[in-house]
Motif scaffolding. Structure first.
Motif, PDB file in Angstrom:
ATOM      1  N   UNK A  35       0.819  -1.213   0.000  1.00 54.94           N
ATOM      2  CA  UNK A  35       0.000   0.000   0.000  1.00 54.94           C
ATOM      3  C   UNK A  35       0.848   1.257   0.000  1.00 54.94           C
ATOM      4  N   UNK A  36       1.847   1.274   0.884  1.00 56.32           N
ATOM      5  CA  UNK A  36       2.748   2.423   0.974  1.00 56.32           C
ATOM      6  C   UNK A  36       3.580   2.557  -0.297  1.00 56.32           C
ATOM      7  N   UNK A  37       4.039   1.423  -0.834  1.00 55.97           N
ATOM      8  CA  UNK A  37       4.831   1.425  -2.065  1.00 55.97           C
ATOM      9  C   UNK A  37       4.004   2.001  -3.219  1.00 55.97           C
ATOM     10  N   UNK A  38       2.749   1.576  -3.318  1.00 58.71           N
ATOM     11  CA  UNK A  38       1.857   2.054  -4.369  1.00 58.71           C
ATOM     12  C   UNK A  38       1.722   3.575  -4.305  1.00 58.71           C
ATOM     13  N   UNK A  39       1.516   4.100  -3.099  1.00 53.29           N
ATOM     14  CA  UNK A  39       1.325   5.536  -2.929  1.00 53.29           C
ATOM     15  C   UNK A  39       2.580   6.325  -3.308  1.00 53.29           C
ATOM     16  N   UNK A  40       3.747   5.778  -2.987  1.00 52.82           N
ATOM     17  CA  UNK A  40       4.992   6.500  -3.265  1.00 52.82           C
ATOM     18  C   UNK A  40       5.327   6.542  -4.759  1.00 52.82           C
ATOM     19  N   UNK A  41       4.797   5.584  -5.503  1.00 56.08           N
ATOM     20  CA  UNK A  41       5.083   5.532  -6.949  1.00 56.08           C
ATOM     21  C   UNK A  41       4.085   6.387  -7.727  1.00 56.08           C
ATOM     22  N   UNK A  42       4.054   7.655  -7.419  1.00 56.84           N
ATOM     23  CA  UNK A  42       3.121   8.596  -8.046  1.00 56.84           C
ATOM     24  C   UNK A  42       3.564   8.887  -9.482  1.00 56.84           C
ATOM     25  N   UNK A  43       2.698   8.600 -10.474  1.00 55.53           N
ATOM     26  CA  UNK A  43       3.057   8.853 -11.874  1.00 55.53           C
ATOM     27  C   UNK A  43       3.319  10.334 -12.180  1.00 55.53           C
ATOM     28  N   UNK A  44       2.856  11.228 -11.311  1.00 58.68           N
ATOM     29  CA  UNK A  44       3.052  12.658 -11.527  1.00 58.68           C
ATOM     30  C   UNK A  44       4.470  13.107 -11.158  1.00 58.68           C
ATOM     31  N   UNK A  45       5.203  12.236 -10.468  1.00 58.11           N
ATOM     32  CA  UNK A  45       6.571  12.585 -10.076  1.00 58.11           C
ATOM     33  C   UNK A  45       7.557  12.233 -11.189  1.00 58.11           C
ATOM     34  N   UNK A  46       8.815  12.586 -10.987  1.00 56.31           N
ATOM     35  CA  UNK A  46       9.844  12.271 -11.976  1.00 56.31           C
ATOM     36  C   UNK A  46      10.150  10.774 -11.966  1.00 56.31           C
ATOM     37  N   UNK A  47      11.093  10.386 -12.837  1.00 53.37           N
ATOM     38  CA  UNK A  47      11.490   8.973 -12.904  1.00 53.37           C
ATOM     39  C   UNK A  47      11.893   8.455 -11.529  1.00 53.37           C
ATOM     40  N   UNK A  48      11.224   7.414 -11.056  1.00 56.08           N
ATOM     41  CA  UNK A  48      11.541   6.859  -9.743  1.00 56.08           C
ATOM     42  C   UNK A  48      12.064   5.427  -9.871  1.00 56.08           C
ATOM     43  N   UNK A  49      12.883   5.041  -8.896  1.00 53.17           N
ATOM     44  CA  UNK A  49      13.448   3.686  -8.840  1.00 53.17           C
ATOM     45  C   UNK A  49      13.114   3.051  -7.491  1.00 53.17           C
ATOM     46  N   UNK A  50      13.018   1.735  -7.470  1.00 53.10           N
ATOM     47  CA  UNK A  50      12.856   0.997  -6.214  1.00 53.10           C
ATOM     48  C   UNK A  50      14.209   0.409  -5.837  1.00 53.10           C
ATOM     49  N   UNK A  51      14.726   0.833  -4.684  1.00 59.70           N
ATOM     50  CA  UNK A  51      15.999   0.322  -4.184  1.00 59.70           C
ATOM     51  C   UNK A  51      15.751  -0.617  -3.002  1.00 59.70           C
ATOM     52  N   UNK A  52      16.403  -1.765  -3.026  1.00 61.13           N
ATOM     53  CA  UNK A  52      16.435  -2.636  -1.862  1.00 61.13           C
ATOM     54  C   UNK A  52      17.710  -2.316  -1.111  1.00 61.13           C
ATOM     55  N   UNK A  53      17.613  -2.157   0.196  1.00 59.57           N
ATOM     56  CA  UNK A  53      18.785  -1.793   0.993  1.00 59.57           C
ATOM     57  C   UNK A  53      19.329  -3.020   1.746  1.00 59.57           C
ATOM     58  N   UNK A  54      20.618  -3.047   2.031  1.00 65.65           N
ATOM     59  CA  UNK A  54      21.214  -4.179   2.750  1.00 65.65           C
ATOM     60  C   UNK A  54      20.592  -4.414   4.127  1.00 65.65           C
ATOM     61  N   UNK A  55      19.913  -3.396   4.647  1.00 63.09           N
ATOM     62  CA  UNK A  55      19.298  -3.468   5.982  1.00 63.09           C
ATOM     63  C   UNK A  55      17.906  -4.087   5.957  1.00 63.09           C
ATOM     64  N   UNK A  56      17.512  -4.690   4.809  1.00 64.65           N
ATOM     65  CA  UNK A  56      16.197  -5.306   4.622  1.00 64.65           C
ATOM     66  C   UNK A  56      15.082  -4.266   4.579  1.00 64.65           C
ATOM     67  N   UNK A  57      15.423  -3.046   4.222  1.00 66.23           N
ATOM     68  CA  UNK A  57      14.448  -1.981   4.022  1.00 66.23           C
ATOM     69  C   UNK A  57      14.404  -1.628   2.537  1.00 66.23           C
ATOM     70  N   UNK A  58      13.468  -0.781   2.148  1.00 65.29           N
ATOM     71  CA  UNK A  58      13.344  -0.378   0.750  1.00 65.29           C
ATOM     72  C   UNK A  58      13.160   1.123   0.649  1.00 65.29           C
ATOM     73  N   UNK A  59      13.399   1.650  -0.539  1.00 68.58           N
ATOM     74  CA  UNK A  59      13.286   3.084  -0.745  1.00 68.58           C
ATOM     75  C   UNK A  59      12.899   3.368  -2.195  1.00 68.58           C
ATOM     76  N   UNK A  60      11.908   4.219  -2.389  1.00 64.78           N
ATOM     77  CA  UNK A  60      11.536   4.697  -3.723  1.00 64.78           C
ATOM     78  C   UNK A  60      12.068   6.109  -3.847  1.00 64.78           C
TER      79      UNK A  60
END
Length: 252
Positions: A35-60
């Motif tokens: 749900x949170x991932x979906x919200x962060x991937x707003x098509x109105x924003x610039x080119x976004x990437x999904x990063x997996x972090x070594x700490x088992x977290x993620x970041x858009x």
């Protein structure tokens, strides 16, 4: 991204640990935190990437500014496709690109630190023993587990049939010993039944010493810690819905 990571990895085991951490983060984004991932991937924003972090977290976020980047970059512009396709298809697409990115990062480290042929083969074998993110997100990992379990049960039944043919030998055992064996066998069957079960959030295998909970909608199993459900809280839940099922959106 992860500027300090480059200098802390030297061995196959360390690179594999980095791979597993990034993988777990992405799986979390596409399942438990969908749900949170979906919200962060707003098509109105610039080119976004999904990063997996070594700490088992993620970041858009936006891609790295430096050219060339310190590490291989994940798929660019995942947010632009969000509203142009079914959510499950979009998540599957992101999962496929994420699998490719994880392999690229792992083999980049291998090349950077001079892994020889044997090290590269060992790293790939360790990675290949894990289900891909796409397999977990699409549900095919669960199907593979069921098929494997079915084959295992079939072989077990064949073994039992062969054992019946030697009834004269089994008659030598006392009734008390047979009862004990049956009790132990029951415990083993229960353990075997769940042994290949994968957590729908992190993708890791079942462990008997951890608390698990099953979604009553999709019937996927989850570590309690991955979906923030404790045994005490579970006792008060009549019907459990996992985060992905709770966050499903109707598509036109």
């Amino acid at each position: 991204m992860d500027g300090g990571t480059l200098h802390s990895l030297r061995t196959v085991e360390e690179v594999f640990k980095d791979f597993k951490g990034r993988r777990a983060g992405i799986i979390k984004a596409l399942t438990a935190d969908v749900g949170e991932f979906f919200e962060q991937c707003d098509p109105e924003k610039e080119n976004l990437c999904l990063y997996g972090l070594p700490t088992e977290q993620w970041e858009v976020t936006l891609p790295a500014e430096e050219v060339p980047p310190e590490l291989p970059e994940p798929a660019l512009g995942i947010n632009f496709a969000r509203d142009g396709m079914q959510e499950k298809d979009w998540l599957a697409l992101v999962a496929v690109h994420s699998d490719a990115w994880l392999l690229a990062v792992a083999h980049y480290f291998g090349a950077r630190f001079g892994f020889d042929k044997a090290d590269r083969k060992r790293l790939f074998t360790m990675i290949n023993d894990l289900h891909t993110i796409f397999e977990i997100v699409s549900g095919s990992a669960k199907k593979q587990t069921k098929e494997k379990s079915s084959v295992s049960n079939h072989s077990s039944n064949k073994s039992k049939s062969s054992g019946k043919a030697r009834g004269s030998e089994s008659a030598k055992y006392s009734k008390s010993v047979q009862l004990k064996d049956e009790e132990e066998g029951l415990d083993e069957e229960v353990e075997e039944e769940h042994w290949d079960t994968l957590c729908g959030a992190c993708g890791e295998n079942y462990a008997s010493d951890e608390f698990w909970i099953c979604c009553d909608i999709c019937e996927k199993w989850f570590h309690g810690k991955c979906v923030k459900i404790t045994p005490a809280r579970a006792e008060h839940i009549k019907q459990y819905k996992c985060p992905p099922c709770s966050n499903k959106r109707a598509r036109p």
